[in-house]
Motif scaffolding. Structure first.
Motif, PDB file in Angstrom:
ATOM      1  N   VAL A   2     -11.957  10.841  79.306  1.00 39.71           N
ATOM      2  CA  VAL A   2     -12.627   9.913  80.225  1.00 39.71           C
ATOM      3  C   VAL A   2     -11.744   8.706  80.507  1.00 39.71           C
ATOM      4  O   VAL A   2     -11.682   8.221  81.641  1.00 39.71           O
ATOM      5  CB  VAL A   2     -13.993   9.475  79.651  1.00 39.71           C
ATOM      6  N   PHE A   3     -11.046   8.227  79.503  1.00 46.17           N
ATOM      7  CA  PHE A   3     -10.200   7.045  79.656  1.00 46.17           C
ATOM      8  C   PHE A   3      -8.757   7.393  80.037  1.00 46.17           C
ATOM      9  O   PHE A   3      -7.892   6.522  80.029  1.00 46.17           O
ATOM     10  CB  PHE A   3     -10.227   6.200  78.390  1.00 46.17           C
ATOM     11  N   PHE A   4      -8.511   8.671  80.350  1.00 49.92           N
ATOM     12  CA  PHE A   4      -7.198   9.140  80.786  1.00 49.92           C
ATOM     13  C   PHE A   4      -6.094   8.800  79.787  1.00 49.92           C
ATOM     14  O   PHE A   4      -5.006   8.371  80.156  1.00 49.92           O
ATOM     15  CB  PHE A   4      -6.844   8.582  82.168  1.00 49.92           C
ATOM     16  N   VAL A   5      -6.390   9.012  78.521  1.00 51.47           N
ATOM     17  CA  VAL A   5      -5.423   8.781  77.458  1.00 51.47           C
ATOM     18  C   VAL A   5      -4.877  10.142  77.023  1.00 51.47           C
ATOM     19  O   VAL A   5      -5.630  11.122  76.934  1.00 51.47           O
ATOM     20  CB  VAL A   5      -6.085   8.063  76.259  1.00 51.47           C
ATOM     21  N   ASP A   6      -3.575  10.206  76.790  1.00 51.69           N
ATOM     22  CA  ASP A   6      -2.999  11.464  76.295  1.00 51.69           C
ATOM     23  C   ASP A   6      -3.673  11.840  74.992  1.00 51.69           C
ATOM     24  O   ASP A   6      -3.873  10.997  74.106  1.00 51.69           O
ATOM     25  CB  ASP A   6      -1.496  11.309  76.064  1.00 51.69           C
ATOM     26  N   ARG A   7      -4.003  13.087  74.885  1.00 55.73           N
ATOM     27  CA  ARG A   7      -4.689  13.559  73.681  1.00 55.73           C
ATOM     28  C   ARG A   7      -3.934  14.738  73.092  1.00 55.73           C
ATOM     29  O   ARG A   7      -3.166  15.396  73.792  1.00 55.73           O
ATOM     30  CB  ARG A   7      -6.129  13.919  74.000  1.00 55.73           C
ATOM     31  N   PRO A   8      -4.164  15.006  71.824  1.00 56.07           N
ATOM     32  CA  PRO A   8      -3.494  16.158  71.216  1.00 56.07           C
ATOM     33  C   PRO A   8      -4.035  17.449  71.831  1.00 56.07           C
ATOM     34  O   PRO A   8      -5.137  17.471  72.377  1.00 56.07           O
ATOM     35  CB  PRO A   8      -3.874  16.046  69.737  1.00 56.07           C
ATOM     36  N   PRO A   9      -3.267  18.532  71.730  1.00 60.63           N
ATOM     37  CA  PRO A   9      -3.747  19.804  72.283  1.00 60.63           C
ATOM     38  C   PRO A   9      -5.081  20.205  71.642  1.00 60.63           C
ATOM     39  O   PRO A   9      -5.274  20.064  70.428  1.00 60.63           O
ATOM     40  CB  PRO A   9      -2.655  20.799  71.922  1.00 60.63           C
ATOM     41  N   LEU A  10      -5.984  20.706  72.476  1.00 63.56           N
ATOM     42  CA  LEU A  10      -7.324  21.048  71.997  1.00 63.56           C
ATOM     43  C   LEU A  10      -7.264  22.146  70.935  1.00 63.56           C
ATOM     44  O   LEU A  10      -7.982  22.080  69.936  1.00 63.56           O
ATOM     45  CB  LEU A  10      -8.210  21.475  73.169  1.00 63.56           C
ATOM     46  N   GLY A  11      -6.407  23.129  71.127  1.00 64.00           N
ATOM     47  CA  GLY A  11      -6.294  24.206  70.149  1.00 64.00           C
ATOM     48  C   GLY A  11      -5.866  23.705  68.784  1.00 64.00           C
ATOM     49  O   GLY A  11      -6.377  24.145  67.755  1.00 64.00           O
ATOM     50  N   LEU A  12      -4.943  22.756  68.769  1.00 65.90           N
ATOM     51  CA  LEU A  12      -4.476  22.177  67.513  1.00 65.90           C
ATOM     52  C   LEU A  12      -5.597  21.382  66.833  1.00 65.90           C
ATOM     53  O   LEU A  12      -5.781  21.456  65.613  1.00 65.90           O
ATOM     54  CB  LEU A  12      -3.268  21.281  67.787  1.00 65.90           C
ATOM     55  N   SER A  13      -6.352  20.645  67.631  1.00 65.43           N
ATOM     56  CA  SER A  13      -7.474  19.878  67.069  1.00 65.43           C
ATOM     57  C   SER A  13      -8.569  20.799  66.544  1.00 65.43           C
ATOM     58  O   SER A  13      -9.170  20.519  65.500  1.00 65.43           O
ATOM     59  CB  SER A  13      -8.054  18.947  68.116  1.00 65.43           C
ATOM     60  N   PHE A  45      -8.089  23.838  65.397  1.00 66.67           N
ATOM     61  CA  PHE A  45      -7.549  24.418  64.165  1.00 66.67           C
ATOM     62  C   PHE A  45      -7.680  23.436  63.008  1.00 66.67           C
ATOM     63  O   PHE A  45      -8.084  23.806  61.902  1.00 66.67           O
ATOM     64  CB  PHE A  45      -6.085  24.831  64.359  1.00 66.67           C
ATOM     65  N   GLN A  46      -7.350  22.168  63.265  1.00 67.67           N
ATOM     66  CA  GLN A  46      -7.446  21.157  62.223  1.00 67.67           C
ATOM     67  C   GLN A  46      -8.894  20.955  61.786  1.00 67.67           C
ATOM     68  O   GLN A  46      -9.171  20.819  60.596  1.00 67.67           O
ATOM     69  CB  GLN A  46      -6.861  19.834  62.701  1.00 67.67           C
ATOM     70  N   THR A  47      -9.811  20.955  62.729  1.00 68.14           N
ATOM     71  CA  THR A  47     -11.224  20.796  62.383  1.00 68.14           C
ATOM     72  C   THR A  47     -11.710  21.978  61.560  1.00 68.14           C
ATOM     73  O   THR A  47     -12.427  21.799  60.570  1.00 68.14           O
ATOM     74  CB  THR A  47     -12.060  20.634  63.662  1.00 68.14           C
ATOM     75  N   GLY A  48     -11.312  23.180  61.953  1.00 63.42           N
ATOM     76  CA  GLY A  48     -11.691  24.362  61.168  1.00 63.42           C
ATOM     77  C   GLY A  48     -11.123  24.310  59.759  1.00 63.42           C
ATOM     78  O   GLY A  48     -11.806  24.647  58.789  1.00 63.42           O
ATOM     79  N   GLY A 105       3.281  24.819  64.366  1.00 68.53           N
ATOM     80  CA  GLY A 105       2.236  25.198  65.307  1.00 68.53           C
ATOM     81  C   GLY A 105       0.832  25.098  64.741  1.00 68.53           C
ATOM     82  O   GLY A 105      -0.115  25.573  65.347  1.00 68.53           O
ATOM     83  N   TRP A 106       0.696  24.493  63.598  1.00 68.53           N
ATOM     84  CA  TRP A 106      -0.623  24.345  62.993  1.00 68.53           C
ATOM     85  C   TRP A 106      -0.776  22.916  62.487  1.00 68.53           C
ATOM     86  O   TRP A 106       0.186  22.183  62.355  1.00 68.53           O
ATOM     87  CB  TRP A 106      -0.807  25.346  61.855  1.00 68.53           C
ATOM     88  N   ALA A 107      -1.989  22.543  62.218  1.00 64.84           N
ATOM     89  CA  ALA A 107      -2.272  21.193  61.723  1.00 64.84           C
ATOM     90  C   ALA A 107      -2.960  21.289  60.368  1.00 64.84           C
ATOM     91  O   ALA A 107      -3.828  22.139  60.156  1.00 64.84           O
ATOM     92  CB  ALA A 107      -3.170  20.449  62.703  1.00 64.84           C
ATOM     93  N   ALA A 108      -2.568  20.414  59.483  1.00 66.17           N
ATOM     94  CA  ALA A 108      -3.183  20.358  58.159  1.00 66.17           C
ATOM     95  C   ALA A 108      -4.602  19.818  58.278  1.00 66.17           C
ATOM     96  O   ALA A 108      -4.938  19.125  59.240  1.00 66.17           O
ATOM     97  CB  ALA A 108      -2.354  19.453  57.247  1.00 66.17           C
ATOM     98  N   PRO A 109      -5.463  20.134  57.313  1.00 63.56           N
ATOM     99  CA  PRO A 109      -6.832  19.603  57.372  1.00 63.56           C
ATOM    100  C   PRO A 109      -6.837  18.080  57.285  1.00 63.56           C
ATOM    101  O   PRO A 109      -5.954  17.473  56.674  1.00 63.56           O
ATOM    102  CB  PRO A 109      -7.520  20.232  56.163  1.00 63.56           C
TER     103      PRO A 109
END
Length: 179
Positions: free
Chosen positions: A129-140, A142-145, A37-41
């Motif tokens: 905008v391009f209607f492409v599947d994206r990773p969950p915002l919360g996971l992104s 967390f990874q950015t943090g 449930g988490w993403a590495a940096p």
């Protein structure tokens, strides 16, 4: 002297490519079989930013584009968008590189944190905008943090283990020696 400087520049580029490919390799290793449930940096992002701030002359734009495109293909992301954003980011860092020489680390850290967050936000907006599947915002987020928190460790590793440091105002762009 010129041959030594050219060799040093190419060795630095090769070392960056080796480190980037190593980061990708270790990221792809199947160390866990269950989803987490988490993403590495994003060490590739942090390393690229830190290297560009310290030695922009040793990191050509084509190398950045190629390595991030390889990363997109290996991670099965939509190819091209993240490399394009990373090229824009590194070119933005190159434009202001003289100011980074005298910038205190804390100010650099906040500035790079802003750039990382802006890049990830823009990436998500463009995918939407391009209607492409994206990773969950919360996971992104967390990874950015986590990437922002790991940035000082990446800078320390580059400085103390590899010897990549900021040029002082009196040093030459290409040779790393005082002029």
């Amino acid at each position: 002297m010129a041959e030594r400087d050219a060799w040093h520049t190419w060795a630095s580029r090769g070392l960056f490519a080796f480190i980037a490919l190593g980061i990708m390799f270790f990221h792809l290793l199947p160390l866990e079989t269950t989803p987490r449930g988490w993403a590495a940096p994003d060490l590739m992002l942090a390393t690229t930013i830190a290297w560009t701030i310290r030695r922009p002359d040793h990191l050509p734009v084509l190398l950045v584009a190629l390595l991030f495109l390889i990363e997109d293909l290996l991670y099965q992301r939509p190819p091209g968008l993240w490399p394009a954003l990373m090229v824009l980011l590194t070119e933005r860092l190159r434009l202001g590189e003289a100011g980074y020489r005298t910038m205190p680390f804390l100010q650099e850290w906040f500035y790079t944190a802003f750039l990382m967050a802006a890049s990830v936000t823009l990436y998500h907006v463009l995918l939407s905008v391009f209607f492409v599947d994206r990773p969950p915002l919360g996971l992104s987020l967390f990874q950015t943090g986590a990437t922002i928190l790991f940035y000082p460790a990446v800078v320390g590793a580059l400085h103390f283990l590899i010897g990549i440091r900021k040029l002082s105002p009196g040093e030459s762009e290409t040779s790393g020696v005082r002029s």
